[in-house]
Design an enzyme around this catalytic site. Structure first.
Site, PDB file in Angstrom:
ATOM      1  N   GLN A  51      -4.264  -1.223   9.612  1.00 14.15           N
ATOM      2  CA  GLN A  51      -4.301  -2.596   9.084  1.00 14.15           C
ATOM      3  C   GLN A  51      -4.889  -3.557  10.128  1.00 14.15           C
ATOM      4  O   GLN A  51      -4.457  -3.567  11.283  1.00 14.15           O
ATOM      5  CB  GLN A  51      -2.880  -3.036   8.687  1.00 14.15           C
ATOM      6  CG  GLN A  51      -2.812  -4.390   8.025  1.00 14.15           C
ATOM      7  CD  GLN A  51      -3.497  -4.429   6.652  1.00 14.15           C
ATOM      8  OE1 GLN A  51      -3.370  -3.498   5.862  1.00 14.15           O
ATOM      9  NE2 GLN A  51      -4.218  -5.499   6.368  1.00 14.15           N
TER      10      GLN A  51
ATOM     11  N   LYS B 297       0.838  -1.202   0.000  1.00 15.66           N
ATOM     12  CA  LYS B 297       0.000   0.000   0.000  1.00 15.66           C
ATOM     13  C   LYS B 297       0.874   1.254   0.000  1.00 15.66           C
ATOM     14  O   LYS B 297       0.609   2.202  -0.741  1.00 15.66           O
ATOM     15  CB  LYS B 297      -0.949  -0.026   1.216  1.00 15.66           C
ATOM     16  CG  LYS B 297      -2.042  -1.086   1.079  1.00 15.66           C
ATOM     17  CD  LYS B 297      -2.829  -1.337   2.357  1.00 15.66           C
ATOM     18  CE  LYS B 297      -3.819  -2.492   2.132  1.00 15.66           C
ATOM     19  NZ  LYS B 297      -4.559  -2.881   3.345  1.00 15.66           N
TER      20      LYS B 297
ATOM     21  N   ASP C  21     -10.696   3.178   4.261  1.00 17.75           N
ATOM     22  CA  ASP C  21     -11.138   1.779   4.248  1.00 17.75           C
ATOM     23  C   ASP C  21     -12.669   1.684   4.225  1.00 17.75           C
ATOM     24  O   ASP C  21     -13.220   0.616   3.955  1.00 17.75           O
ATOM     25  CB  ASP C  21     -10.622   1.042   5.496  1.00 17.75           C
ATOM     26  CG  ASP C  21      -9.418   0.162   5.197  1.00 17.75           C
ATOM     27  OD1 ASP C  21      -9.222  -0.202   4.018  1.00 17.75           O
ATOM     28  OD2 ASP C  21      -8.694  -0.171   6.151  1.00 17.75           O
TER      29      ASP C  21
END
Ligand code: NAD
Length: 295
Positions: A98, A54, A121
């Site tokens: 994460q 990412k 997200d």
């Protein structure tokens, strides 16, 4: 094998190139590049690989990445403080924490602390609620990537029967909302669904997001259906390295379906591409600019 193999790598690359093309104009207007902060807690090998990819993708698109790697002894308060600081940081447009998080940290509390405007997200309840209400939202990257592939394959989804297998907040539920917004007729199946093969056989569109290797068999699939396989499962091999397979038995399914995503190289690359897209969109909205068009 008759099914078209849907090339998620190529589609993801095209999106990343489109995102990169928007960055110079954003810099011209905002005086800075869009910024993504990633937060990794602990040493989980798969998570570390995802976060590195990412960060690399962020830099490749001309955006700025701020990587925060914390030890697995990090307390919930310490993590909440970091998120609060990132919320207040004007250089940061997107915050990605994460998952999974270590047991001493309540992931829900962390997600609820992220500023919804920076929630790239799309996991914050405000964004989930806005998606369900048909309002502009930041949408979870994996289902957004699946939808992109489906529209590329099928065009208009109106009236099609879609069966989503899996009801997680990360994939299944937002996938169902996105398909509903595209006027598909949506069924969400899960671990308590009765006669899953019969339910799946109705589908023009199958989204498998279960986490069970090759669970969906060829004879569950209606001839001509389009199959999107979200599952990432490592199965043991003789050489000890293991092999990645999806939730769908690919070879069997490819004999029946019109098109199918492979694992790897299908949905996986799309998730990161959509994270880049969401970061760019969040940056535009935070800067008071119109959403970039065509993304
Ligand atoms: P999850 O474990 O949160 O949810 C799994 C869902 O599957 C649950 O809703 C459960 O009800 C359903 N389920 C379990 N057993 C079932 C059964 N026998 N029959 C029918 N339904 C069943 O998982 P998740 O986070 O949604 O992820 C699902 C899969 O997708 C995993 O393999 C994960 O690794 C993968 N994934 C891939 C990406 C990507 O970028 N490609 C992103 C997220 C998740």
């Amino acid at each position: 094998m008759t099914a078209r193999r849907i090339d998620g790598k190529a589609a993801a690359l095209a999106i990343r190139e489109r995102v990169a093309a928007f960055v110079p104009a954003f810099v011209g207007k905002a005086g800075r590049a869009p910024g993504l902060a990633t937060v990794l807690v602990g040493e989980d090998a798969a998570s570390a690989v995802y976060v590195r990819s990412k960060n690399r993708a962020t830099a490749e698109t001309g955006m700025v990445s701020f990587a925060h790697n914390l030890p697995d002894t990090t307390s919930e308060d310490q993590l909440l403080q970091l998120v609060t600081d990132l919320n207040a940081d004007a250089q940061v447009d997107g915050i990605l924490v994460q998952l999974p998080l270590p047991p001493q940290v309540n992931a829900t509390r962390v997600i609820e602390t992220i500023d919804p405007a920076k929630d790239v997200d799309g996991f914050h309840p405000i964004n989930a609620g806005r998606l369900a209400s048909g309002l502009p939202a930041l949408v979870p990257c994996t289902p957004l990537g699946c939808l992109h592939l489906l529209k590329q394959e099928l065009g208009d989804l109106t009236g099609l029967e879609a069966v989503v297998i899996g009801r997680s907040n990360i994939v299944g539920k937002p996938m169902a909302q996105l398909l509903l917004a595209e006027n598909a007729t949506v069924t969400v199946a899960h671990s308590r669904t009765r006669d899953l093969p019969a339910v799946v056989r109705r589908a023009d569109i199958i989204i498998a997001a279960v986490g069970r290797p090759e669970m969906v068999r060829g004879d569950w699939i209606k001839p001509g259906a389009v199959v999107v396989d979200v599952g990432i499962n490592r199965i043991p091999t003789d050489d000890g390295k293991g092999r990645l397979v999806g939730d769908v038995a690919y070879d069997e399914a490819a004999d029946v379906a019109a098109a199918i995503t492979p694992v790897p190289g299908g949905v996986g690359p799309m998730t990161i591409a959509m994270l880049m897209r969401n970061t760019l969109v969040a940056a535009h909205r935070r800067a008071g600019l119109a959403d970039p068009e065509g993304l």
